[in-house]
Scaffold this motif. Structure first.
Motif, PDB file in Angstrom:
ATOM      1  N   UNK A  50     -75.874  25.912 120.564  1.00 40.88           N
ATOM      2  CA  UNK A  50     -75.361  25.511 119.242  1.00 40.88           C
ATOM      3  C   UNK A  50     -73.828  25.613 119.239  1.00 40.88           C
ATOM      4  N   UNK A  51     -73.179  24.491 119.123  1.00 40.55           N
ATOM      5  CA  UNK A  51     -71.700  24.515 119.105  1.00 40.55           C
ATOM      6  C   UNK A  51     -71.171  24.052 117.744  1.00 40.55           C
ATOM      7  N   UNK A  52     -72.005  24.198 116.738  1.00 43.92           N
ATOM      8  CA  UNK A  52     -71.608  23.726 115.402  1.00 43.92           C
ATOM      9  C   UNK A  52     -70.321  24.413 114.936  1.00 43.92           C
ATOM     10  N   UNK A  53     -70.301  25.736 115.142  1.00 48.67           N
ATOM     11  CA  UNK A  53     -69.137  26.499 114.658  1.00 48.67           C
ATOM     12  C   UNK A  53     -67.875  26.128 115.440  1.00 48.67           C
ATOM     13  N   UNK A  54     -68.040  26.082 116.790  1.00 52.06           N
ATOM     14  CA  UNK A  54     -66.877  25.745 117.644  1.00 52.06           C
ATOM     15  C   UNK A  54     -66.376  24.344 117.302  1.00 52.06           C
ATOM     16  N   UNK A  55     -67.326  23.430 117.099  1.00 50.73           N
ATOM     17  CA  UNK A  55     -66.942  22.053 116.785  1.00 50.73           C
ATOM     18  C   UNK A  55     -66.161  22.016 115.466  1.00 50.73           C
ATOM     19  N   UNK A  56     -66.671  22.812 114.515  1.00 49.67           N
ATOM     20  CA  UNK A  56     -65.963  22.823 113.221  1.00 49.67           C
ATOM     21  C   UNK A  56     -64.540  23.348 113.413  1.00 49.67           C
ATOM     22  N   UNK A  57     -64.434  24.428 114.219  1.00 50.67           N
ATOM     23  CA  UNK A  57     -63.092  24.990 114.470  1.00 50.67           C
ATOM     24  C   UNK A  57     -62.197  23.966 115.161  1.00 50.67           C
ATOM     25  N   UNK A  58     -62.781  23.297 116.159  1.00 50.49           N
ATOM     26  CA  UNK A  58     -62.028  22.296 116.918  1.00 50.49           C
ATOM     27  C   UNK A  58     -61.555  21.176 115.990  1.00 50.49           C
ATOM     28  N   UNK A  59     -62.476  20.747 115.117  1.00 50.44           N
ATOM     29  CA  UNK A  59     -62.117  19.667 114.194  1.00 50.44           C
ATOM     30  C   UNK A  59     -60.977  20.100 113.265  1.00 50.44           C
ATOM     31  N   UNK A  60     -61.102  21.356 112.789  1.00 55.12           N
ATOM     32  CA  UNK A  60     -60.036  21.842 111.902  1.00 55.12           C
ATOM     33  C   UNK A  60     -58.711  21.888 112.655  1.00 55.12           C
ATOM     34  N   UNK A  61     -58.791  22.419 113.915  1.00 52.25           N
ATOM     35  CA  UNK A  61     -57.554  22.519 114.705  1.00 52.25           C
ATOM     36  C   UNK A  61     -56.968  21.133 114.945  1.00 52.25           C
ATOM     37  N   UNK A  62     -57.852  20.175 115.239  1.00 55.92           N
ATOM     38  CA  UNK A  62     -57.366  18.813 115.507  1.00 55.92           C
ATOM     39  C   UNK A  62     -56.726  18.214 114.252  1.00 55.92           C
ATOM     40  N   UNK A  63     -57.379  18.483 113.125  1.00 56.27           N
ATOM     41  CA  UNK A  63     -56.828  17.939 111.870  1.00 56.27           C
ATOM     42  C   UNK A  63     -55.461  18.571 111.587  1.00 56.27           C
ATOM     43  N   UNK A  64     -55.345  19.902 111.832  1.00 52.25           N
ATOM     44  CA  UNK A  64     -54.059  20.584 111.598  1.00 52.25           C
ATOM     45  C   UNK A  64     -52.990  20.019 112.526  1.00 52.25           C
ATOM     46  N   UNK A  65     -53.384  19.856 113.817  1.00 44.50           N
ATOM     47  CA  UNK A  65     -52.413  19.344 114.784  1.00 44.50           C
ATOM     48  C   UNK A  65     -51.942  17.954 114.365  1.00 44.50           C
ATOM     49  N   UNK A  66     -52.903  17.157 113.873  1.00 42.15           N
ATOM     50  CA  UNK A  66     -52.573  15.796 113.452  1.00 42.15           C
ATOM     51  C   UNK A  66     -51.609  15.832 112.257  1.00 42.15           C
ATOM     52  N   UNK A  67     -51.921  16.754 111.319  1.00 48.13           N
ATOM     53  CA  UNK A  67     -51.066  16.878 110.138  1.00 48.13           C
ATOM     54  C   UNK A  67     -49.661  17.322 110.544  1.00 48.13           C
ATOM     55  N   UNK A  68     -49.625  18.338 111.447  1.00 54.56           N
ATOM     56  CA  UNK A  68     -48.334  18.858 111.907  1.00 54.56           C
ATOM     57  C   UNK A  68     -47.514  17.753 112.566  1.00 54.56           C
ATOM     58  N   UNK A  69     -48.244  16.949 113.385  1.00 53.31           N
ATOM     59  CA  UNK A  69     -47.579  15.849 114.080  1.00 53.31           C
ATOM     60  C   UNK A  69     -46.947  14.888 113.064  1.00 53.31           C
ATOM     61  N   UNK A  70     -47.712  14.578 112.020  1.00 57.12           N
ATOM     62  CA  UNK A  70     -47.194  13.678 110.980  1.00 57.12           C
ATOM     63  C   UNK A  70     -45.970  14.276 110.304  1.00 57.12           C
ATOM     64  N   UNK A  71     -46.104  15.566 109.973  1.00 56.72           N
ATOM     65  CA  UNK A  71     -44.991  16.237 109.285  1.00 56.72           C
ATOM     66  C   UNK A  71     -43.737  16.197 110.151  1.00 56.72           C
ATOM     67  N   UNK A  72     -43.918  16.509 111.438  1.00 59.78           N
ATOM     68  CA  UNK A  72     -42.758  16.522 112.338  1.00 59.78           C
ATOM     69  C   UNK A  72     -42.144  15.133 112.475  1.00 59.78           C
ATOM     70  N   UNK A  73     -43.031  14.129 112.550  1.00 57.76           N
ATOM     71  CA  UNK A  73     -42.506  12.761 112.677  1.00 57.76           C
ATOM     72  C   UNK A  73     -41.695  12.415 111.432  1.00 57.76           C
TER      73      UNK A  73
END
Ligand SMILES: Nc1nc2c(ncn2[C@@H]2O[C@@H]3COP(=O)(O)O[C@H]4[C@@H](O)[C@H](n5cnc6c(=O)[nH]c(N)nc65)O[C@@H]4COP(=O)(O)O[C@H]3[C@H]2O)c(=O)[nH]1
Length: 713
Positions: A127-150
């Motif tokens: 079961x990787x539901x939790x890890x996947x959720x964490x990964x998705x959150x991290x990816x979303x944060x990274x994406x947001x950060x990238x946008x902010x920096x741009x």
């Protein structure tokens, strides 16, 4: 039989143990046949499907989840793997039968053949539901950060120190101009300006090795050759077990414009905008440094104060732009003659100051060397400068000379300002010598300077403490009556005794201290006239006071004097204001305007030292005056010098024609007096009659004289 039963019991026990082990594993484990039906299920999967393992045997996933599409996918997937007969890792989702939530699994699917040689598959899922959720959150944060920096214009970098691989966002590429990035640390280094390379590497090293914050500015050369300034900050995000940085991330900002703006501001604060030479502030700083350096090296230096002779004439004749061109040319010439460690600064207007360093330990040698350089500067400045005047179509070769004052410094000299003052004093001497000259400061000048400084201090104190007195010199009419007096100031100094105007009036003019002194004189004269109001012999006396040039040109002069007269309630007609001819001539229109205002109020006006200026009948006619004072230099030689006699006669005639009183000043002898009398002079002032007197003496002279005249007439 007993044996077989035991064997079977053993086998059963083994199977039960195996089942217990598999059921204890908290991840789903199950097996399916070719049709996708469960043939084995552990408790964990049954729990997920909200049932028991027994209930699941022979059924498909859809039976429990209700999700047909998903069931079809599972079936096809396991059939594919069985067909290929190779274990596979599969990431898949299923539905939690209890909650309806989607669960994510990482499943290892291993095909096998049962004892009947039928294709089956065993699945061990995680079961990787939790890890996947964490990964998705991290990816979303990274994406947001990238946008902010741009959006914020920040470049981002991500450096793996082991491999030296570097990743950048597009903003970083835009800032640095490095488009087809090799994504390596070496590539970043290749674009660093050579001057800053060491600094950057040291800072990064300090971050990696000692965790010292990396926050620096440096220059990079973009592939298009343009040099940029960047502000780079970074942090270690991962270290190995020894504390060595493995992963560093950072952001970079383009600060080129800010740097240029800052450089411009710095330049404006310390450099002259026209000549680009250091300005006064930087000069003072450099001079202090030079003096500090001398203390260490023991080698003396010199300050040259340079002033262009009659620079104003160039501005006046050819305009300010021509003057600017000359100043630029002169500054360049001086600069060319100096060593790198020397300084030439524009001190202001047409003044330059040069600091010569490391001349010699011996002061005579230092002086000789300074003189050679000063002479060279003087000669170079005097060479013609090609100037484009705005009012002329062709270039003109303009020649200007310079006067230079030199002061030397060694390790004993401490005050930078005094050093400049000494050079300025020497410059003053060079000007006095007829200009185009180099003069060293010498101790006699020093004496003058100290005297000047002390005089200023003393005079200020004298003003504050009113250490002045007025002496009165009587003025006689043709009948020997005292009709008026000139009030003359004396400085009653507690330390130096009684000082005459010659010792301080010019200085007071130069330093503007004449303004408070002048006001003091007018106030005293008014107070005196007020006191005399009740004394019949003195009440009609008129008092003359000297008004200096600075007073006349002061904006509140007319109002101030009117205020004083009003305050003491004296008649303005009892005050005769003596203004010299030179003051009037400086600005005829303004003088006439002010004199008219004063006269309209009731003051009397006298033109002092008449005949010494460029007297001309033309301007006399337009002047609102009541009196002319013939300068004592004419009276002095009236008996021996024919031209002085002619002059005096002319002035007296002038007075008669313009209906002005004429006072002869400096009458020292009976002969002079008689001649003046015969020429028709109305008023007489001089040692023949009386010297200027302290108040009491003056009053008794008036009382005696006027009473006597009154009796005899
Ligand atoms: N040799 C000679 N000298 C005579 C004779 N009769 C008068 N004098 C001197 O000539 C000066 C006349 O004053 P001034 O021309 O206004 O010249 C004045 C005036 O320009 C200035 N001064 C004096 N008092 C004041 C003042 O209160 N304010 C301003 N601004 N200047 C003043 O100082 C100058 C000198 O003043 P003093 O030393 O008091 O010198 C006085 C006076 O003592 C004479 O027969 N022979």
């Amino acid at each position: 039989m007993e044996e077989l039963r035991k064997e079977l019991a053993k086998e059963k026990e083994k199977n039960a143990l195996l089942l217990d082990i598999i059921n204890a594993i908290p991840e789903p484990i199950f097996a399916k046949n070719w049709q996708g039906h469960f043939i084995f299920v552990n408790k964990m999967l049954a729990k997920l499907y909200n049932t028991t393992p027994e209930m699941m045997i022979g059924k498909e996933d859809t039976f429990f989840t209700g999700n047909k599409a998903q069931g079809q996918f599972f079936k096809e997937n396991v059939q594919g793997i069985m067909r290929r007969f190779e274990a596979e890792n599969v990431y898949e989702d299923t539905t939690d039968a209890k909650t309806g939530n989607i669960l994510h699994f990482h499943s290892l699917k291993i095909p096998f053949k049962n004892h009947k040689e039928e294709l089956n598959i065993v699945v061990i899922a995680k079961d990787i539901t939790e890890i996947t959720a964490l990964k998705n959150t991290a990816e979303a944060s990274a994406k947001r950060l990238k946008h902010v920096l741009e959006v914020s214009g920040e470049g981002m970098w991500d450096w793996h120190t082991q491999t030296n691989a570097v990743f950048h966002n597009s903003e970083w590429e835009r800032i640095t101009g490095i488009k087809h990035s090799e994504n390596s640390f070496a590539e970043f280094q290749n674009h660093l300006c050579s001057e800053d390379k060491l600094h950057v590497n040291q800072a990064l090293n300090a971050l990696i090795e000692h965790n010292i914050p990396y926050d620096i500015e440096f220059r990079m050369t973009r592939p298009d050759g343009k040099e940029i300034w960047v502000w780079d900050r970074g942090q270690v995000v991962e270290r190995d077990s020894n504390g060595k940085a493995l992963w560093v991330v950072g952001i970079m900002q383009d600060v080129t414009q800010a740097k240029h703006d800052q450089a411009k501001i710095n330049f404006m604060a310390f450099y002259d905008a026209l000549t680009h030479m250091p300005n006064r502030s930087l000069l003072e700083d450099r001079l202090k440094q030079a003096m500090e350096h001398t203390k260490r090296s023991g080698l003396g230096g010199a300050v040259l104060f340079i002033d262009l002779d009659q620079f104003k004439a160039l501005n006046d004749s050819y305009g300010h732009q021509s003057g600017d061109q000359l100043l630029i040319a002169v500054s360049k010439r001086i600069h060319k003659l100096l060593k790198a460690e020397d300084t030439v600064a524009r001190f202001g207007g047409d003044e330059f100051v040069v600091i010569l360093n490391d001349l010699d330990a011996n002061s005579v040698n230092a002086a000789l060397k300074a003189e050679v350089i000063a002479e060279e500067i003087r000669k170079n400045i005097s060479l013609p400068v090609a100037i484009k005047a705005s009012n002329l179509s062709t270039l003109i070769d303009y020649k200007i000379t310079a006067s230079i004052g030199i002061s030397l410094f060694n390790k004993e000299v401490k005050d930078a300002n005094q050093l400049l003052q000494l050079a300025d004093l020497a410059l003053y001497q060079a000007k006095a010598n007829g200009r185009d000259d180099c003069v060293f400061f010498d101790p006699i000048m020093q004496k003058e300077l100290s005297y000047t400084l002390e005089l200023e201090k003393d005079l200020k104190a004298a003003i504050d403490e009113e250490h002045f007195v007025l002496h009165y010199q009587p003025q006689y009419d043709r009948q020997q009556n005292i009709v008026s007096a000139e009030a003359l100031i004396r400085w009653d100094s507690p330390s130096k005794g009684l000082l005459y105007p010659i010792h301080f009036i010019d200085f007071a003019e130069e330093t503007n201290l004449i303004l408070p002194i002048g006001n003091w004189v007018i106030t005293q004269a008014c107070q005196q006239l007020q006191r005399w109001k009740s004394q019949p012999i003195l009440q009609d006396l008129q008092l003359s006071v000297n008004i200096s040039a600075k007073q006349v040109w002061h904006k509140s002069f007319v109002n101030d004097i009117i205020d004083i007269v009003k305050k003491y309630q004296v008649s303005p007609s009892q005050l005769m204001l003596e203004i010299t001819e030179s003051v009037v001539l400086k600005d005829l229109t303004e003088s006439v305007a002010k004199m008219n205002q004063l006269r309209d109020f009731g003051f009397k006006m006298s033109l002092d030292d008449f005949g010494t200026g460029y007297s001309s009948l033309g301007y006399l006619k337009s002047l609102p005056i009541d009196e002319l004072k013939i300068d004592k230099s004419f009276v002095n030689d009236i008996t021996v010098d024919e031209s002085d006699l002619i002059m005096v006669k002319a002035i007296l005639d002038l007075g008669k024609n313009f209906k002005l009183n004429v006072v002869s000043e400096g009458v020292e002898t009976q002969t002079q007096r008689d001649m003046l009398y015969d020429l028709g002079c109305n008023l007489y002032q001089g040692y023949y009659y009386s010297k200027p007197l302290p108040l009491e003496n003056f009053v008794s002279v008036v009382q005696n004289t006027n009473a006597l005249v009154a009796i005899s007439s």
